[in-house]
Design a protein around this motif. Structure first.
Motif, mmCIF file in Angstrom:
data_model
loop_
_atom_site.group_PDB
_atom_site.id
_atom_site.type_symbol
_atom_site.label_atom_id
_atom_site.label_comp_id
_atom_site.label_asym_id
_atom_site.label_seq_id
_atom_site.Cartn_x
_atom_site.Cartn_y
_atom_site.Cartn_z
ATOM 1 N N UNK A 90 0.827 -1.205 0.000
ATOM 2 C CA UNK A 90 0.000 0.000 0.000
ATOM 3 C C UNK A 90 0.864 1.259 0.000
ATOM 4 N N UNK A 91 1.873 1.287 0.832
ATOM 5 C CA UNK A 91 2.685 2.505 0.946
ATOM 6 C C UNK A 91 3.582 2.745 -0.264
ATOM 7 N N UNK A 92 4.100 1.662 -0.860
ATOM 8 C CA UNK A 92 5.098 1.832 -1.912
ATOM 9 C C UNK A 92 4.578 1.548 -3.323
ATOM 10 N N UNK A 137 -5.206 13.309 -3.689
ATOM 11 C CA UNK A 137 -4.902 13.567 -2.285
ATOM 12 C C UNK A 137 -5.502 12.498 -1.382
ATOM 13 N N UNK A 138 -6.653 12.004 -1.759
ATOM 14 C CA UNK A 138 -7.310 10.935 -1.000
ATOM 15 C C UNK A 138 -6.466 9.673 -1.008
ATOM 16 N N UNK A 139 -5.952 9.306 -2.176
ATOM 17 C CA UNK A 139 -5.114 8.115 -2.303
ATOM 18 C C UNK A 139 -3.830 8.286 -1.502
ATOM 19 N N UNK A 140 -3.194 9.426 -1.645
ATOM 20 C CA UNK A 140 -1.955 9.680 -0.918
ATOM 21 C C UNK A 140 -2.166 9.601 0.597
ATOM 22 N N UNK A 141 -3.286 10.110 1.073
ATOM 23 C CA UNK A 141 -3.569 10.092 2.509
ATOM 24 C C UNK A 141 -3.706 8.663 3.025
ATOM 25 N N UNK A 142 -4.417 7.824 2.271
ATOM 26 C CA UNK A 142 -4.576 6.429 2.685
ATOM 27 C C UNK A 142 -3.230 5.719 2.701
ATOM 28 N N UNK A 143 -2.413 5.947 1.691
ATOM 29 C CA UNK A 143 -1.099 5.298 1.625
ATOM 30 C C UNK A 143 -0.218 5.717 2.796
ATOM 31 N N UNK A 144 -0.206 6.998 3.091
ATOM 32 C CA UNK A 144 0.652 7.503 4.162
ATOM 33 C C UNK A 144 0.206 7.025 5.537
#
Length: 247
Positions: A83-85, A94-101
């Motif tokens: 998920x993170x990488x 921004x939604x996707x980036x937030x979930x990954x982080x």
């Protein structure tokens, strides 16, 4: 703190008790944990086989399920690493980036975010060999890999040291792959099996009663190898020990 619990495919199918232990453990610390019922795979199998574009719908569903949580926690280093990488088959909104982080594996969440100092409900009076999943070790940095000239550390061993009775045995090759490697074990079964046999032999020679890991997939592979060669080892996910599982 609102937590979204992600239960990986292997855990759901073969070791549901690990998902239950993760839920109970997080709730012991007073966290508000929710399990989105529409969740499926994180897309790792497709990514591992080079079919990353085919994971787009799965990745989009993951984001829809886990948007809005303070953290997403999973009892799998390889899924957290995916998920993170590698959650990149979909547009990086921004939604996707937030979930990954905000997605964390259980050990790193307890160690780095909650900074847990004790598990007063737990005890495990056994000799254990700890197996570091490759993605957890080198992908999300659970511990120092042997090839790096850096100060030694281990987040899972730090947590296990807080459980009375646990005695960690020393392996000859502690961070060597067990041979599972996701789809590698399917396409290279002979090599995978030999690596697994070598791994369980090392663990048994070190005097372990139990093999502990943060990834059920590696444990399942090693258990199969141990059973086939007659090595009397037991296997348990670290979530169950930290949650107070009896031997």
């Amino acid at each position: 703190m609102r937590i979204g619990l992600f239960v990986p495919c292997y855990v759901d199918a073969f070791e549901p008790e690990v998902g239950i232990a993760t839920l109970e453990l997080l709730e012991r610390f007073g966290l508000d944990v929710e399990y989105p019922f529409d969740q499926t795979c994180c897309g790792q199998p497709m990514t591992n086989t080079g079919c990353h574009a085919e994971a787009a719908a799965t990745e989009a569903l993951f984001v829809r399920n886990f948007t809005g949580f303070d953290y997403v926690v999973t009892p799998s280093g390889s899924c957290a690493h995916q998920v993170r990488e590698h959650l990149t088959a979909i547009p990086q909104t921004e939604e996707v980036k937030a979930v990954r982080e905000r997605t964390f594996e259980l050990v790193e969440f307890l160690h780095d975010i909650l900074k847990v100092e004790a598990f007063p409900w737990a005890k495990f009076p056994h000799k254990v060999a700890y197996h570091s999943n490759c993605n957890a070790l080198r992908g999300i940095h659970h511990a120092k890999p042997s090839e790096l000239n850096k100060p030694a550390y281990s987040k899972p061993l730090d947590l296990l040291a807080k459980v009375p009775g646990v005695e960690v045995v020393k392996l000859a090759r502690p961070d060597e792959c067990c041979g599972f490697g996701g789809t590698f074990s399917v396409f290279e079964p002979a090599v995978s099996a030999k690596m697994g046999y070598d791994k369980v032999a090392d663990q048994a020679q070190a005097g372990a009663d139990y093999v502990v890991s943060a990834d059920s997939s590696c444990l399942m592979h090693q258990k199969g190898c141990a059973d086939r060669v007659g090595v009397p080892l037991k296997f348990i996910h670290i979530a169950r020990i930290l949650n107070g599982a009896a031997a």
